[in-house]
Design an enzyme around this catalytic site. Sequence first.
Site, PDB file in Angstrom:
ATOM      1  CB  CYS A   1      43.302  61.603  67.914  1.00 30.71           C
ATOM      2  SG  CYS A   1      43.195  61.915  69.681  1.00 30.71           S
TER       3      CYS A   1
ATOM      4  CB  CYS B   1      38.656  66.934  72.373  1.00 27.03           C
ATOM      5  SG  CYS B   1      38.918  66.714  70.602  1.00 27.03           S
TER       6      CYS B   1
HETATM    7 FE1  FES Z   1      41.852  63.633  69.854  1.00 32.49          FE
HETATM    8 FE2  FES Z   1      41.209  66.169  70.401  1.00 32.49          FE
HETATM    9  S1  FES Z   1      41.586  65.297  68.436  1.00 32.49           S
HETATM   10  S2  FES Z   1      41.675  64.572  71.806  1.00 32.49           S
END
Ligand code: FES
Length: 166
Positions: free
Chosen positions: A35, A108
Amino acid sequence: MSETNEKLEEAMRNPQNVGELENADAIGTVGSPDCGDMLRMWVKFREEDGKKVIDKATFQSFGCQTAIAVASVATEMLKGKTVDEALGMDSTQLSESLGPLPPMKIHCGQLVESALKDALNSEAPVEERTMAPPESALAPSLVDAIPSAASQRKVKIVPLENENQS
Ligand code: FES
């Protein structure tokens, strides 16, 4: 809205312990290759009953609100924990007060756990703390530190599980 969502929303709206911690004893930085989010954690210790415990932990992140929420409650929970106690906590325990995270947000919480472990495992011995802090510790923000840290391979790219659920 479920109780869990309410707690998550509240932690997102009003995160605690945000920002660089001056004179930190340990700093950890991790990034998610998937991400692209990064998180840095600062930790300061104190002596309590002859034991070294976490006095304060702070963090800096950007991009992901869930990671900010988890880091907020985790840094609150870490106060008074020994290094071993903190190292023994996984992302589920660190985010426990928020309730279970949605499957696509589990990584996360793992980002927060990894930043904490990176900080605690990289803690400099006391005698070295009087020397100049690492270059990355001088960067005014996480964003400023990334190019330098990456070129020196100081940024850990942490493989995350549960990617098939995101
Ligand atoms: Fe990657 Fe939260 S979406 S750390």
